[in-house]
Design a protein around this motif. Structure first.
Motif, PDB file in Angstrom:
ATOM      1  N   PHE A  49       0.725  -1.132  -0.024  1.00  0.00           N
ATOM      2  CA  PHE A  49       0.200  -0.046  -0.205  1.00  0.00           C
ATOM      3  C   PHE A  49       0.790   1.302  -0.120  1.00  0.00           C
ATOM      4  N   SER A  50       1.968   1.263   0.577  1.00  0.00           N
ATOM      5  CA  SER A  50       2.812   2.366   0.759  1.00  0.00           C
ATOM      6  C   SER A  50       3.287   3.026  -0.503  1.00  0.00           C
ATOM      7  N   ILE A  51       3.214   2.412  -1.635  1.00  0.00           N
ATOM      8  CA  ILE A  51       3.599   2.687  -2.911  1.00  0.00           C
ATOM      9  C   ILE A  51       2.610   3.006  -4.023  1.00  0.00           C
ATOM     10  N   LEU A  52       1.492   2.866  -3.452  1.00  0.00           N
ATOM     11  CA  LEU A  52       0.060   3.102  -4.430  1.00  0.00           C
ATOM     12  C   LEU A  52      -0.158   4.434  -4.620  1.00  0.00           C
ATOM     13  N   PRO A  53      -0.372   4.969  -5.666  1.00  0.00           N
ATOM     14  CA  PRO A  53      -0.579   6.276  -6.310  1.00  0.00           C
ATOM     15  C   PRO A  53      -1.903   6.756  -5.670  1.00  0.00           C
ATOM     16  N   THR A  54      -1.976   8.199  -5.254  1.00  0.00           N
ATOM     17  CA  THR A  54      -3.191   8.693  -4.729  1.00  0.00           C
ATOM     18  C   THR A  54      -4.371   8.789  -5.744  1.00  0.00           C
ATOM     19  N   THR A  55      -4.149   8.391  -7.103  1.00  0.00           N
ATOM     20  CA  THR A  55      -5.222   8.403  -7.885  1.00  0.00           C
ATOM     21  C   THR A  55      -6.201   7.217  -7.826  1.00  0.00           C
ATOM     22  N   LEU A  56      -5.594   6.335  -7.002  1.00  0.00           N
ATOM     23  CA  LEU A  56      -6.131   4.927  -7.006  1.00  0.00           C
ATOM     24  C   LEU A  56      -7.490   4.908  -6.341  1.00  0.00           C
ATOM     25  N   LYS A  57      -8.604   4.469  -6.942  1.00  0.00           N
ATOM     26  CA  LYS A  57     -10.045   4.521  -6.247  1.00  0.00           C
ATOM     27  C   LYS A  57     -10.521   3.133  -5.960  1.00  0.00           C
ATOM     28  N   ARG A  58     -10.091   2.192  -6.870  1.00  0.00           N
ATOM     29  CA  ARG A  58     -10.801   0.786  -6.484  1.00  0.00           C
ATOM     30  C   ARG A  58      -9.610  -0.298  -6.368  1.00  0.00           C
ATOM     31  N   ILE A  59      -9.972  -1.116  -5.230  1.00  0.00           N
ATOM     32  CA  ILE A  59      -8.917  -2.285  -5.325  1.00  0.00           C
ATOM     33  C   ILE A  59     -10.031  -3.586  -4.983  1.00  0.00           C
ATOM     34  N   ALA A  60      -9.518  -4.414  -5.906  1.00  0.00           N
ATOM     35  CA  ALA A  60     -10.266  -5.837  -5.784  1.00  0.00           C
ATOM     36  C   ALA A  60      -9.067  -7.085  -5.720  1.00  0.00           C
ATOM     37  N   ILE A  61      -9.342  -7.768  -4.766  1.00  0.00           N
ATOM     38  CA  ILE A  61      -8.214  -8.911  -4.321  1.00  0.00           C
ATOM     39  C   ILE A  61      -9.159 -10.161  -4.162  1.00  0.00           C
ATOM     40  N   SER A  62      -8.743 -11.185  -4.887  1.00  0.00           N
ATOM     41  CA  SER A  62      -9.610 -12.582  -4.752  1.00  0.00           C
ATOM     42  C   SER A  62      -8.558 -13.783  -5.000  1.00  0.00           C
ATOM     43  N   GLY A  63      -8.798 -14.729  -4.126  1.00  0.00           N
ATOM     44  CA  GLY A  63      -7.906 -15.934  -4.186  1.00  0.00           C
ATOM     45  C   GLY A  63      -6.384 -15.804  -3.765  1.00  0.00           C
ATOM     46  N   CYS A  64      -6.298 -14.972  -2.730  1.00  0.00           N
ATOM     47  CA  CYS A  64      -4.752 -14.967  -2.160  1.00  0.00           C
ATOM     48  C   CYS A  64      -4.868 -15.220  -0.740  1.00  0.00           C
ATOM     49  N   PRO A  65      -5.111 -16.756  -0.753  1.00  0.00           N
ATOM     50  CA  PRO A  65      -5.014 -17.128   0.513  1.00  0.00           C
ATOM     51  C   PRO A  65      -3.927 -16.997   1.615  1.00  0.00           C
ATOM     52  N   LYS A  66      -2.855 -16.468   1.524  1.00  0.00           N
ATOM     53  CA  LYS A  66      -1.956 -16.059   2.143  1.00  0.00           C
ATOM     54  C   LYS A  66      -1.571 -14.783   2.499  1.00  0.00           C
ATOM     55  N   LEU A  67      -2.623 -13.886   1.907  1.00  0.00           N
ATOM     56  CA  LEU A  67      -2.385 -12.445   2.144  1.00  0.00           C
ATOM     57  C   LEU A  67      -2.852 -11.818   3.384  1.00  0.00           C
ATOM     58  N   LYS A  68      -2.201 -11.057   3.852  1.00  0.00           N
ATOM     59  CA  LYS A  68      -2.813 -10.317   5.144  1.00  0.00           C
ATOM     60  C   LYS A  68      -2.761  -8.937   4.993  1.00  0.00           C
ATOM     61  N   LEU A  69      -3.812  -8.151   5.339  1.00  0.00           N
ATOM     62  CA  LEU A  69      -4.212  -6.691   5.057  1.00  0.00           C
ATOM     63  C   LEU A  69      -3.325  -5.867   6.109  1.00  0.00           C
ATOM     64  N   GLU A  70      -2.505  -4.962   5.921  1.00  0.00           N
ATOM     65  CA  GLU A  70      -2.177  -3.908   6.866  1.00  0.00           C
ATOM     66  C   GLU A  70      -2.571  -2.411   6.632  1.00  0.00           C
ATOM     67  N   ALA A  71      -2.768  -1.691   7.587  1.00  0.00           N
ATOM     68  CA  ALA A  71      -3.126  -0.436   7.421  1.00  0.00           C
ATOM     69  C   ALA A  71      -2.070   0.271   6.601  1.00  0.00           C
ATOM     70  N   PRO A  72      -2.439   1.008   5.410  1.00  0.00           N
ATOM     71  CA  PRO A  72      -1.441   1.736   4.432  1.00  0.00           C
ATOM     72  C   PRO A  72      -0.777   2.835   5.358  1.00  0.00           C
ATOM     73  N   VAL A  73       0.552   3.125   4.857  1.00  0.00           N
ATOM     74  CA  VAL A  73       1.105   4.236   5.666  1.00  0.00           C
ATOM     75  C   VAL A  73       0.824   5.447   4.582  1.00  0.00           C
ATOM     76  N   GLY A  74       0.604   6.296   5.163  1.00  0.00           N
ATOM     77  CA  GLY A  74       0.127   7.814   4.393  1.00  0.00           C
ATOM     78  C   GLY A  74      -1.337   7.722   4.190  1.00  0.00           C
ATOM     79  N   GLU A  75      -1.563   8.801   3.512  1.00  0.00           N
ATOM     80  CA  GLU A  75      -3.042   9.076   3.156  1.00  0.00           C
ATOM     81  C   GLU A  75      -3.342   8.316   1.677  1.00  0.00           C
TER      82      GLU A  75
END
Length: 364
Positions: A49-75
């Motif tokens: 998340f820390s390197i995602l652009p500020t223009t990003l509006k939609r995120i869809a994630i599917s079928g990633c069984p090992k993924l852990k979500l962490e709060a992004p750094v910055g706005e």
């Protein structure tokens, strides 16, 4: 020169996340990226998340069984997040994408609690069987207008602070019970046994649409009084529902009754709906014991009558058909079919004037 792509889709390819520098360079080449879709990346454990652009509006994630979500750094200003079939996701909190207006969490079996962010307007939770608690952050849920919960087997109650909620869908949540948000306008309850069987009063004076699909286990709803504001009502397998419960529905325009509704019928004849003076559409479905409708059964306001899956129905109130009726649909009622046959059936002279007649999916 930058590439003007608006979306990035990653399917079954964890390399792009393992190499943060590579991923960053790809994003930098997409100056206006608004959407990211990640599918079936089985070995991905984190999302950058820390390197995602500020223009990003939609995120869809599917079928990633090992993924852990962490709060992004910055706005960040993401408005839509969908997470599906991610087995390591165990908590959704307001710190994670607090600006998301729409959240969709599906098939995440390790999620046990859900704290709704303040900005969320629409929330979908589906097949998260271990969710036990749904609550709102301090001052949160003020914006939520639609809540859709399906297959949350352990969820026992809804949050108390949902003043803006207008539409609520609850399906296959057998343990949920208690009070409902008082400002609801649309309510759908499907196979929520305790919520229906334990209901004494509705306290929903703004409700306009109600759909209840039950399992026939209701024993005593005689004190139910539907809000008179209801304009659309669909009920299935409420065996103790009677015509008495419908008397207050003076604004009702659409009524669908289906399944095991033994109190609606008396000795094989359906109760009269003539008191529903605003009713325009009546659908009668899957009443196996229904044999007839009385001559006074239909209200004078009716424009559409649809009867289906009533194998023992052998007579219609053709002399009591309202002049306002513009559409008659009959299907899977074998005893009626010969009576309605074009130019030959016994009922044909009384129904021939109806503009639209459809018998077993054929217009006549």
């Amino acid at each position: 020169m930058s590439i003007q792509f608006s979306s990035l889709e990653v399917v079954g390819c964890p390399v792009v996340f393992d190499d943060a520098q590579l991923f960053r360079s790809q994003l930098e080449a997409m100056k206006q990226i608004e959407e990211i879709y990640i599918w079936d990346c089985k070995s991905v454990t984190s999302f950058p998340f820390s390197i995602l652009p500020t223009t990003l509006k939609r995120i869809a994630i599917s079928g990633c069984p090992k993924l852990k979500l962490e709060a992004p750094v910055g706005e960040m200003f993401v408005e839509y997040l969908s997470v599906k079939d991610c087995g390591c996701v165990d908590d959704i909190s307001p710190e994670f994408l607090p600006t998301a207006r729409e959240l969709s969490i599906m098939d995440c079996q390790n999620v046990t609690r859900f704290l709704v962010p303040t900005a969320t307007e629409t929330l979908h939770i589906s097949n998260c069987e271990n969710v036990e608690k749904l609550s709102v952050a301090c001052g949160g849920a003020a914006q939520m207008t639609l809540l859709d919960i399906y297959g949350c087997k352990k969820l026992k109650c809804l949050p108390e602070l949902l003043p803006s909620l207008k539409e609520l869908h609850l399906s296959d949540c057998p343990e949920i019970e208690g009070e409902l948000p008082f400002n609801l306008q649309k309510l759908r309850i499907i196979h929520c046994k305790k919520l229906v069987n334990g209901r004494k009063e509705w306290h929903l004076q703004r409700l306009t649409e109600l759909w209840i699909s039950h399992d026939g286990s209701d024993e005593d709803i005689e004190h139910w009084e539907f809000p008179c504001s209801i304009t659309r009502l669909e009920v299935s397998n409420l065996k103790t529902l009677s015509s008495q419960h419908l008397k207050s529905l003076t604004s009702l325009q659409y009524l669908c009754i289906e399944g095991n509704l033994s109190q609606i019928q008396s000795q094989g004849q359906i109760s009269s709906f003539s008191h529903l003076t605003s009713l325009q559409t009546l659908i009668i479905s899957n009443l196996c014991n229904l044999q007839s409708l009385s001559e006074s059964a239909l209200p004078s306001s009716l424009s559409h009558l649809d009867i289906k899956d009533c194998p023992n129905l052998q007579s219609l109130p053709v002399k009591g058909m309202p002049s306002s009726l513009s559409a008659l649909w009959i299907s899977k009622c074998p005893l009626l079919r010969p009576l309605l046959e074009f130019d030959k059936g016994e009922y044909w002279p009384q129904i021939a004037h109806i503009p639209t007649i459809n018998i077993d999916w054929q217009y006549i």
